[in-house]
Write a protein that holds these residues in place. Sequence first.
Motif, PDB file in Angstrom:
ATOM      1  N   VAL A  19       0.820  -1.216   0.000  1.00 56.03           N
ATOM      2  CA  VAL A  19       0.000   0.000   0.000  1.00 56.03           C
ATOM      3  C   VAL A  19       0.851   1.262   0.000  1.00 56.03           C
ATOM      4  N   THR A  20       1.879   1.307   0.824  1.00 56.86           N
ATOM      5  CA  THR A  20       2.700   2.516   0.892  1.00 56.86           C
ATOM      6  C   THR A  20       3.385   2.806  -0.439  1.00 56.86           C
ATOM      7  N   THR A  54       0.842   3.876  -3.043  1.00 57.08           N
ATOM      8  CA  THR A  54       0.380   5.229  -2.762  1.00 57.08           C
ATOM      9  C   THR A  54       1.360   6.264  -3.299  1.00 57.08           C
ATOM     10  N   GLU A  55       2.639   6.031  -3.088  1.00 57.85           N
ATOM     11  CA  GLU A  55       3.652   6.968  -3.577  1.00 57.85           C
ATOM     12  C   GLU A  55       3.622   7.069  -5.096  1.00 57.85           C
ATOM     13  N   ARG A 111      -2.285  12.448  -0.799  1.00 58.29           N
ATOM     14  CA  ARG A 111      -1.590  11.195  -0.534  1.00 58.29           C
ATOM     15  C   ARG A 111      -2.312  10.390   0.534  1.00 58.29           C
ATOM     16  N   TYR A 163      -3.990   6.677   0.137  1.00 55.66           N
ATOM     17  CA  TYR A 163      -3.555   5.587   1.020  1.00 55.66           C
ATOM     18  C   TYR A 163      -4.753   4.906   1.680  1.00 55.66           C
ATOM     19  N   ARG A 170      -5.985   1.149   0.875  1.00 60.16           N
ATOM     20  CA  ARG A 170      -5.892   0.204   1.993  1.00 60.16           C
ATOM     21  C   ARG A 170      -7.229  -0.481   2.231  1.00 60.16           C
TER      22      ARG A 170
END
Length: 221
Positions: free
Chosen positions: A34-35, A38-39, A60, A64, A68
Amino acid sequence: MNPCFPLLHRQPERAAQPNGASHFIIRAAHQNDVTSLTEILADSFHPRSGIWALAYPLFRLGIYEDLRNRLRLIPPNYICLAAVASGSTNQGRGEDSSPSPKAQERQGTNADSVVGTVEMGLRPCSWQPWSSQYPYISNLAVHRSCRRRGVAQQLLLRCERTALEWGFCDLYLHVLENNHQARQLYLKAGYHLHHSDPRWSDWLLGRPRRLFLHKHLPCGS
């Protein structure tokens, strides 16, 4: 290290690679991604310059949380894919084999190896009364260091195969009228204009139109 140097691994399904493309593994995304996803999405769809830089943390955070929740719930007829660039234990041996399932799982936990993503789900159809739903592609994004290396094409191909597995012969997506690079990508991939979305709010605010693109897939008999 740049994750987009040419690799020895092919996709597990051994799909044909676009000319000049590096080899990536396309797999289902999961919570550990996920991180990184997201970026990639935030960097692709939200500018960090000017006044927009102030709102970037909120954009952002929204991406996220939405992603998620989707990966936690996994709605029916929904996929989120991740393109993964990974090293090979066979490097230098001239072997061309897919990694074992355990190796793929280990690679999947390495967030730094995720270089692209795409989502696809079913949406209600409003223009064909005999067809209640259609597969819709969204959030196609590639890490800026890995663009023009065939990642987006491979993600699109996997979506096409999945749509056929779901029993659909047509795929749809939106692209902004002024996103010429993305429009070229979709044109090359076989997508054509279905219609443009006339929205008065976009016209009043001077925002580009959204173009609704369509591709007919070669369904079996």
